[in-house]
Design an enzyme around this catalytic site. Structure first.
Site, PDB file in Angstrom:
ATOM      1  N   GLY A  49       0.736  -1.111  -0.071  1.00 53.51           N
ATOM      2  CA  GLY A  49      -0.003   0.082  -0.121  1.00 53.51           C
ATOM      3  C   GLY A  49       0.641   1.193   0.064  1.00 53.51           C
ATOM      4  CG  HIS A  65      10.370   0.627  -5.346  1.00 45.45           C
ATOM      5  ND1 HIS A  65       9.401  -0.356  -4.886  1.00 45.45           N
ATOM      6  CD2 HIS A  65      11.088  -0.036  -6.400  1.00 45.45           C
ATOM      7  CE1 HIS A  65       9.955  -1.583  -5.472  1.00 45.45           C
ATOM      8  NE2 HIS A  65      10.798  -1.486  -6.312  1.00 45.45           N
ATOM      9  CG  ASP A  66       4.852   2.178  -3.465  1.00 46.82           C
ATOM     10  OD1 ASP A  66       5.735   1.135  -3.445  1.00 46.82           O
ATOM     11  OD2 ASP A  66       4.173   2.362  -2.498  1.00 46.82           O
ATOM     12  CG  ASP A 116      13.105  -3.902  -8.036  1.00 54.22           C
ATOM     13  OD1 ASP A 116      12.043  -3.121  -7.685  1.00 54.22           O
ATOM     14  OD2 ASP A 116      12.952  -5.085  -8.277  1.00 54.22           O
TER      15      ASP A 116
END
Length: 142
Positions: A49, A65-66, A116
């Site tokens: 989340g 990153h999200d 990543d």
């Protein structure tokens, strides 16, 4: 057969393949770290989340990153279940904290690998603040 782990596996849910690779990248940039334990419940964005304002620089790394993963999901070439960021495997190398995504990765794997890689390098550059681990998500992440 029954498998028993002395490392507290009951605390850590099974992880998709790409997240295990991301874990290994973080271990490369921060030797001696335990990413699945340290980062799965940190701030507002590290772990599952994410909402609200990041609580610090590390949490901003997780938000970025999200956001990076969200971009790959919008690419029509990478929309199949085999290409989603959480399960798509990619090739990379780690040498003394340096991460290199392989030129042999397909377009989707290359994008995910770079998401990543960027996050793992970001994690290595910012402080880890224990006070932001397991925060009160409801009150602090609005």
């Amino acid at each position: 057969a029954v498998c028993v782990s002395l490392l507290g596996a009951s605390i850590i849910p099974p992880q998709p393949l790409d997240l295990l690779q991301f874990n290994e990248m973080i271990e490369c940039t921060i030797p001696g770290s335990f990413p699945l334990l340290d980062y799965m419940d940190y701030g507002c964005y590290c772990g599952t989340g994410g909402r609200g304002t990041p609580v610090d620089a590390l949490d901003r790394c997780c938000k970025e990153h999200d956001d990076c993963y969200a971009q790959i999901k919008e690419n029509p070439k990478c929309s199949s279940l085999l290409n989603v960021p959480y399960v798509k495997q990619y090739s990379y190398t780690c040498s003394e904290g340096n991460l290199t995504c392989s030129a042999d990765n397909d377009e989707c794997a290359a994008f995910i690998c770079n998401c990543d890689r960027t996050a793992a390098l970001c994690f290595a550059e910012v402080p880890y603040k224990r006070r932001n681990f397991r925060i009160d998500y409801k009150s602090r992440c609005q």
